[in-house]
Design a protein around this motif. Structure first.
Motif, PDB file in Angstrom:
ATOM      1  N   LYS A 186      30.034  31.977  28.661  1.00  0.00           N
ATOM      2  CA  LYS A 186      30.582  31.020  29.624  1.00  0.00           C
ATOM      3  C   LYS A 186      31.269  31.740  30.779  1.00  0.00           C
ATOM      4  CE  LYS A 186      31.276  26.968  26.660  1.00  0.00           C
ATOM      5  NZ  LYS A 186      32.283  25.998  26.144  1.00  0.00           N
ATOM      6  N   HIS A 187      31.921  32.854  30.478  1.00  0.00           N
ATOM      7  CA  HIS A 187      32.567  33.664  31.520  1.00  0.00           C
ATOM      8  C   HIS A 187      31.527  34.123  32.533  1.00  0.00           C
ATOM      9  CE1 HIS A 187      34.026  37.406  33.338  1.00  0.00           C
ATOM     10  NE2 HIS A 187      35.248  36.991  33.114  1.00  0.00           N
ATOM     11  N   THR A 191      43.441  37.703  46.686  1.00  0.00           N
ATOM     12  CA  THR A 191      42.872  37.557  45.352  1.00  0.00           C
ATOM     13  C   THR A 191      42.542  36.094  45.087  1.00  0.00           C
ATOM     14  OG1 THR A 191      45.117  37.405  44.474  1.00  0.00           O
ATOM     15  CG2 THR A 191      44.038  39.539  44.315  1.00  0.00           C
ATOM     16  N   GLY A 192      41.626  35.874  44.153  1.00  0.00           N
ATOM     17  CA  GLY A 192      41.268  34.533  43.739  1.00  0.00           C
ATOM     18  C   GLY A 192      41.218  34.454  42.221  1.00  0.00           C
ATOM     19  N   ILE A 193      41.690  33.350  41.667  1.00  0.00           N
ATOM     20  CA  ILE A 193      41.588  33.088  40.231  1.00  0.00           C
ATOM     21  C   ILE A 193      40.599  31.949  40.066  1.00  0.00           C
ATOM     22  CG2 ILE A 193      42.823  32.370  38.156  1.00  0.00           C
ATOM     23  CD1 ILE A 193      45.374  33.530  39.394  1.00  0.00           C
ATOM     24  N   VAL A 197      38.228  38.623  43.029  1.00  0.00           N
ATOM     25  CA  VAL A 197      38.186  37.406  42.215  1.00  0.00           C
ATOM     26  C   VAL A 197      38.209  37.742  40.726  1.00  0.00           C
ATOM     27  CG1 VAL A 197      36.918  35.292  41.675  1.00  0.00           C
ATOM     28  CG2 VAL A 197      36.905  36.197  44.022  1.00  0.00           C
ATOM     29  N   GLU A 198      39.095  37.065  40.007  1.00  0.00           N
ATOM     30  CA  GLU A 198      39.184  37.165  38.549  1.00  0.00           C
ATOM     31  C   GLU A 198      38.748  35.838  37.936  1.00  0.00           C
ATOM     32  OE1 GLU A 198      40.260  39.648  36.544  1.00  0.00           O
ATOM     33  OE2 GLU A 198      41.164  41.092  37.954  1.00  0.00           O
ATOM     34  N   VAL A 199      37.821  35.885  36.987  1.00  0.00           N
ATOM     35  CA  VAL A 199      37.392  34.686  36.262  1.00  0.00           C
ATOM     36  C   VAL A 199      38.285  34.508  35.041  1.00  0.00           C
ATOM     37  CG1 VAL A 199      35.523  33.605  34.948  1.00  0.00           C
ATOM     38  CG2 VAL A 199      35.006  34.880  37.042  1.00  0.00           C
ATOM     39  N   LYS A 223      41.188  48.991  37.247  1.00  0.00           N
ATOM     40  CA  LYS A 223      41.023  47.543  37.433  1.00  0.00           C
ATOM     41  C   LYS A 223      39.632  47.239  37.983  1.00  0.00           C
ATOM     42  CE  LYS A 223      45.968  46.973  38.340  1.00  0.00           C
ATOM     43  NZ  LYS A 223      46.280  46.440  37.012  1.00  0.00           N
ATOM     44  N   VAL A 224      38.974  46.257  37.364  1.00  0.00           N
ATOM     45  CA  VAL A 224      37.616  45.876  37.729  1.00  0.00           C
ATOM     46  C   VAL A 224      37.579  44.366  37.980  1.00  0.00           C
ATOM     47  CG1 VAL A 224      35.191  45.866  37.036  1.00  0.00           C
ATOM     48  CG2 VAL A 224      36.706  47.714  36.248  1.00  0.00           C
ATOM     49  N   PRO A 225      37.214  43.919  39.181  1.00  0.00           N
ATOM     50  CA  PRO A 225      37.148  42.472  39.451  1.00  0.00           C
ATOM     51  C   PRO A 225      35.909  41.860  38.821  1.00  0.00           C
ATOM     52  CG  PRO A 225      36.354  43.669  41.348  1.00  0.00           C
ATOM     53  CD  PRO A 225      36.819  44.709  40.365  1.00  0.00           C
TER      54      PRO A 225
END
Length: 238
Positions: free
Chosen positions: A85-86, A179-181, A141-143, A125-127
């Protein structure tokens, strides 16, 4: 084939978004590629069909792109894993947003197919996606599909603070400016905004002290509803 290479395993809707074709045309092309043994198909746990690139497809795409292309059959492990799903949420967002913005997908990032050629765009850190909001201005962006435990959440907060600090963080010819969540729904968006406010001891997004305004303006919450993709800064979220 190029879309499948970028995201690994793709639904017909994702291919339509990224290719600019309508979905029916995409389905006709996929049917032909399947007969030519250039793609294989599988189903996500929710029943959605997805397509992966076989070696014959990789060889064909290599000819057109004048570089080596690898098959994406290895994405079967994502389809069968708990994180399917991710990856689907990350691919849906990248595909839809690619109609209007430049994007680097999760698969491209994981394979180092980004400026600099490495996964770790910031040290350690890996987006999950990079989004070019304006020319040479990139959003990290982080999911977020699950509720992070405190230690993982603190690492997310640290990333948000580093990027919001205003120091130039180069990315290719541009820089990372925010950044985006990314979450699945408006309800989840509300939960994540509430948790972020609570972390900084704020209950009301209208009551933000000056020293936090820069941070909250630099962080977007992203989600999907029945009309498609939606986005808001933390400060303006309602």
């Amino acid at each position: 084939l190029r879309v499948i290479e970028r995201i690994g395993h793709a639904t017909s809707q994702q291919i339509a978004w990224m290719s600019g074709l309508n979905r029916r045309s995409v389905q006709r092309v996929l049917k032909r590629l399947n007969k030519q043994k250039m793609v294989s198909s599988a189903r996500l746990p929710n029943g959605d069909p997805v397509y992966m690139m076989r070696q014959a497809g990789a060889d064909e795409l290599s000819i057109h792109l004048h570089r080596e292309v690898r098959r994406t059959n290895d994405d079967q492990r994502f389809i069968e894993s708990r994180i399917w799903k991710h990856r689907k949420l990350a691919n849906d967002a990248a595909a839809e947003l690619s109609q209007h913005y430049g994007v680097y997908t999760e698969r491209e990032i994981q394979r180092g197919k980004v400026p600099g050629g490495r996964r770790e765009i910031l040290p350690g850190k890996v987006p999950d996606m990079m989004l070019e909001r304006a020319t040479n201005e990139w959003i990290w962006v982080e999911v977020e599909r699950s509720w992070k435990k405190r230690s993982d959440y603190m690492r997310l907060i640290k990333t948000l603070e580093i990027i919001a600090a205003g120091k130039s963080i180069p990315f290719g010819e541009g820089q990372i400016v925010g950044t985006g969540i990314l979450v699945e729904s408006y309800q989840q968006a509300r939960l994540h905004v509430s948790r972020l406010l609570k972390h900084f001891n704020r209950d009301d997004p209208d009551d933000i002290p000056e020293h936090l305004i820069g941070l909250f303006n630099a962080v977007s919450i992203m989600w999907f509803d029945e009309d498609g993709y939606r986005e808001s800064s933390i400060i303006h979220f309602t």
